[in-house]
Design a protein around this motif. Structure first.
Motif, PDB file in Angstrom:
ATOM      1  N   ASN A  47      51.177  41.508  42.047  1.00  0.00           N
ATOM      2  CA  ASN A  47      50.744  40.532  41.057  1.00  0.00           C
ATOM      3  C   ASN A  47      51.641  39.311  41.230  1.00  0.00           C
ATOM      4  O   ASN A  47      52.839  39.369  40.974  1.00  0.00           O
ATOM      5  N   HIS A  48      51.069  38.232  41.676  1.00  0.00           N
ATOM      6  CA  HIS A  48      51.832  37.070  42.137  1.00  0.00           C
ATOM      7  C   HIS A  48      51.511  35.851  41.280  1.00  0.00           C
ATOM      8  O   HIS A  48      50.359  35.459  41.160  1.00  0.00           O
ATOM      9  N   THR A  86      47.991  34.047  40.608  1.00  0.00           N
ATOM     10  CA  THR A  86      47.712  33.091  39.534  1.00  0.00           C
ATOM     11  C   THR A  86      48.573  31.866  39.776  1.00  0.00           C
ATOM     12  O   THR A  86      49.799  31.969  39.826  1.00  0.00           O
ATOM     13  N   THR A  87      47.940  30.721  39.967  1.00  0.00           N
ATOM     14  CA  THR A  87      48.717  29.518  40.244  1.00  0.00           C
ATOM     15  C   THR A  87      48.511  28.479  39.143  1.00  0.00           C
ATOM     16  O   THR A  87      47.425  28.359  38.576  1.00  0.00           O
ATOM     17  N   VAL A  88      49.569  27.750  38.882  1.00  0.00           N
ATOM     18  CA  VAL A  88      49.496  26.648  37.928  1.00  0.00           C
ATOM     19  C   VAL A  88      50.159  25.440  38.585  1.00  0.00           C
ATOM     20  O   VAL A  88      51.295  25.525  39.041  1.00  0.00           O
ATOM     21  N   ASN A 100      47.086  33.883  30.905  1.00  0.00           N
ATOM     22  CA  ASN A 100      47.096  35.300  30.554  1.00  0.00           C
ATOM     23  C   ASN A 100      47.211  36.201  31.772  1.00  0.00           C
ATOM     24  O   ASN A 100      47.571  37.359  31.653  1.00  0.00           O
ATOM     25  N   CYS A 101      46.862  35.670  32.930  1.00  0.00           N
ATOM     26  CA  CYS A 101      46.883  36.491  34.143  1.00  0.00           C
ATOM     27  C   CYS A 101      48.234  36.463  34.842  1.00  0.00           C
ATOM     28  O   CYS A 101      48.451  37.206  35.795  1.00  0.00           O
ATOM     29  N   LEU A 102      49.142  35.612  34.408  1.00  0.00           N
ATOM     30  CA  LEU A 102      50.458  35.555  35.054  1.00  0.00           C
ATOM     31  C   LEU A 102      51.185  36.879  34.873  1.00  0.00           C
ATOM     32  O   LEU A 102      51.032  37.543  33.858  1.00  0.00           O
TER      33      LEU A 102
END
Ligand SMILES: Nc1ncnc2c1ncn2[C@@H]1O[C@H](COP(=O)(O)OP(=O)(O)O)[C@@H](O)[C@H]1O
Ligand SMILES: [Mg+2]
Lengths: 265, 411
Positions: free
Chosen positions: B205-206, B235-237, B390-392
């Protein structure tokens, strides 16, 4: 409860409004006193929701003439959020879904906005949870819906309960409930109606917009108004609702006076 | 072009364990030249900005280390934090838990570049740039499960070019929670490459949080190689960069794996924020779930290019891609493009893209409950971002991230 000496809290005077090029309201007059329950009935498209949204301050509608006074103040000069804070509440016919925004947080922020206006202290998350857990009983809504996003994935009935929960938290002075009964089964209708009845106080007023007599069996109106083509064309007591149930709205087309407008109330 | 060559010459002499890679990277940069808009993958990019990027000098050691005040620093408690603030990675000073260790020299030689090649990044300009300049790699091997979160922090320094490179080898059946934080500062330029190799049945989980500052730039390549029955979530921001280009690529080398990609990019001012993703199925029965969100305010520009390749061998692939965009100003621009290359016939591939504005009806609903106009807009925008946040991995409290995302978004 009609008391002629009660204060007028909402006074709609010769209200005309339009959206884009279409005139929708054509001279609405309505006086609401403290303690009263009004029902507004009428065919689809007669302008009931438009009237309710204009009272709440929806920016899509242009008021071309007329005024609305709320407790003597010019309501039309206020922003929608100010209206809510001073005690106007609209229960939406179609409550809006807001993905990702926690229902509980939304309820708390709006409750605190109203409380600040009333000179009360803002509630922190814990205090608010106590309050919401108490008020939620009034509509018998499953607390699971507090942790969801606002109205997202709620059934029609759950949305309506959520609207009345908001009303219970905001304790408005004038509540306009736009077809709160549609989409409710008979049990839910009873629960929601009993909630509305308990929230009605001598210093508040309720305007029920509905198609059906059955809501009015649960919440007894003091006045029933019939809206047609953007104006209130007839006002009576509870009996008028029964007549409408029996005869429908066809008679409206037969009455020539409707084009010119018959105004009571 | 002269400036470009000058900049190349200004890099320190190739040396150390990565000398050969540096030399090859520099060769590639010379051969490729500066990207231009005639090249399809750079068509929408702000090339003028690239020319500015190459003016900043390379730094070996950051003297402005991670800002103590930075709220990002304390996102979670149970974690191992690794700060890459120098081209010398002091392995001794990193306390790794049981189940994670540094890759040794021969392992590093064996695996470095493998996923890059699998992901067809060999002729990629930003990868070449990273190769040309990186002096040392952080290499980790993960062999266990239920490990604490690994948080790799890449800070920055004003007016500097900062290359960093990471490789993580996740063994069969191993599980990893990984968060990367890349922080820009004024006129900083980050070049980052990470390779992650997932063995069979491995689970990763990245999260990648990339927060820029005034005039900062980011070029990041993520190269993922997945073996059968592995599960990879990314999950990228991206926010706050004047120029950001993120290229995540995932190859399911045997198919039969699951890939989950969630991305959020937020641009404002004159930012240009881009995501170019690619997922390739080199075997059957692979699945992909991808959701990319882009919100553009002011005069900014968001770009999303989502490639999915399903060659003949990849029968029974099931891929979903959705791009949901929010245009917050009439002067902003969002370009979103799915690129599906499907050769296999027995597959399910769905894709969709929407561009909308903040919903007036939602704003009115909140206002009708006493909530101010701008607070209503902020709440709705928060809701929009929340789905991705929420996916982080593991981060329970996202308020600090949210505050960063909200800065400057209110009118
Ligand atoms: N935002 C709007 N844009 C265009 N037309 C509208 C809008 N709102 C209402 N109308 C029109 O105004 C009329 C009255 O609608 P409405 O107030 O919803 O009626 P009711 O609630 O009585 O069914 C209808 O003809 C409807 O189509
Ligand atoms: Mg209606």
């Amino acid at each position: 409860m009609i008391r002629q000496d009660a204060k007028v809290i909402l006074d709609i005077v010769d209200l005309h409004a339009r959206v884009e090029d279409q005139t929708i309201l054509n001279g609405v007059n309505l006086k609401v006193r403290a303690g009263e329950i009004h029902a507004v009935m009428g065919r689809n498209g007669s302008g009931k929701s438009t009237l309710s949204k204009i009272i709440a301050g929806h920016p899509a509608y242009d008021v071309t003439s007329g005024t609305i006074y709320f407790q003597g103040e010019n309501l039309l000069a206020m922003e929608p959020e100010e209206r809510a804070r001073v005690g106007i509440f609209l229960g939406f016919q179609y409550p809006i879904e807001i993905p990702g925004v926690s229902n509980l947080e939304f309820l708390r922020v709006s409750t605190n906005a109203r409380r600040t206006q009333l000179g009360l202290e803002e509630l922190d998350t814990f205090e608010f949870e106590d309050l919401v857990n108490e008020r939620i009983k009034l509509v018998q809504m499953d607390p699971i819906f507090l942790n969801r996003s606002v109205n997202e994935g709620f059934s029609g009935g759950e949305k309506k309960r959520n609207e009345i929960l908001q009303m219970a938290l905001l304790e408005p002075i004038v509540a306009i409930l736009d077809e709160t009964d549609s989409g409710l089964d008979i049990d839910a209708l009873r629960i929601v109606s009993s909630g509305v009845n308990q929230l009605a106080k001598p210093n508040t007023a309720t305007i029920l917009i509905t198609h059906y007599q059955r809501l009015l069996n649960e919440i007894t109106p003091d006045y029933v108004h019939v809206m047609n083509a953007g104006r209130i064309i007839r006002t009576g007591g509870k009996k008028l609702a029964l007549e409408l149930e029996k005869s429908g709205y066809e008679w409206l087309d037969a009455e020539p006076g409707n084009q010119g407008g018959l105004n009571h109330g | 072009m002269d400036e470009y060559l000058q900049w190349l010459d200004s890099l320190p002499k190739a040396s150390g364990a990565l000398k050969a890679i540096q030399l090859r990277g520099r060769e590639s940069l010379k051969r490729l030249g500066l990207p231009n808009q005639a090249i399809e993958e750079w068509r929408l990019s702000d090339i003028a900005h690239l020319k500015k990027i190459i003016q900043y000098p390379y730094v070996k050691e950051l003297n402005q280390i991670f800002d103590e005040e930075n709220p990002i620093k304390s996102l979670v408690d149970n974690k191992i934090q690794i700060i890459i603030d120098s081209q010398d990675i002091h392995k001794e000073s990193i306390n790794l838990p049981k189940g994670i260790r540094h890759l040794n020299q021969s392992e590093l030689e064996q695996s470095l570049g493998h996923s890059i090649e699998k992901c067809s990044f060999m002729d990629n300009w930003t990868v070449a740039m990273n190769h040309a300049a990186t002096m040392e790699v952080l290499g980790l091997k993960v062999e266990g499960k239920n490990l604490p979160l690994i948080e790799i922090v890449i800070p920055s320094q004003r007016d500097s070019f900062i290359p960093t490179r990471v490789i993580i080898f996740v063994e069969e059946n191993a599980e990893l929670e990984l968060t990367q934080i890349i922080q820009g500062s004024q006129n900083s330029v980050h070049s980052h490459v990470i390779e992650v190799h997932l063995g069979q049945e491995a689970k990763v989980n990245h999260g990648l949080l990339a927060f820029g500052e005034m005039n900062s730039s980011l070029m990041a390549n993520i190269a993922i190689e997945q073996n059968a029955r592995s599960n990879y979530s990314l999950t990228t921001v991206q926010e706050g960069w004047l120029f950001s280009r993120l290229e995540p690529r995932v190859v399911q080398i045997e198919g039969q794996a699951h890939t989950n990609i969630k991305g959020l990019q937020i641009s404002k001012g004159k930012d240009q924020i881009a995501t170019h993703s690619l997922v390739r199925f080199d075997g059957p029965e692979g699945t992909l779930d991808q959701l990319q969100k882009a919100a553009a305010a002011d005069h900014s520009h968001c770009i999303f290019n989502g490639s999915i390749e399903v060659p003949r061998i990849a029968q029974k692939t099931n891929a979903n891609q959705l791009s949901r965009n929010l245009l917050l100003s009439s002067n902003a621009r969002i370009d979103t493009k799915p690129e599906l290359e499907i050769v296999a016939d027995d597959v399910r591939c769905a894709h969709g893209a929407t561009v909308s504005q903040l919903e007036e009806e939602q704003i009115f609903y909140l206002r009708s409950r006493g909530i101010e106009d701008d607070q209503a807009a902020a709440l709705i925008f928060k809701g929009y971002c929340q789905e991705i946040l929420n996916c982080l991995p593991q981060n329970k409290d996202k308020t600090q991230i949210m505050q960063k995302l909200l800065r400057g978004m209110r009118k």
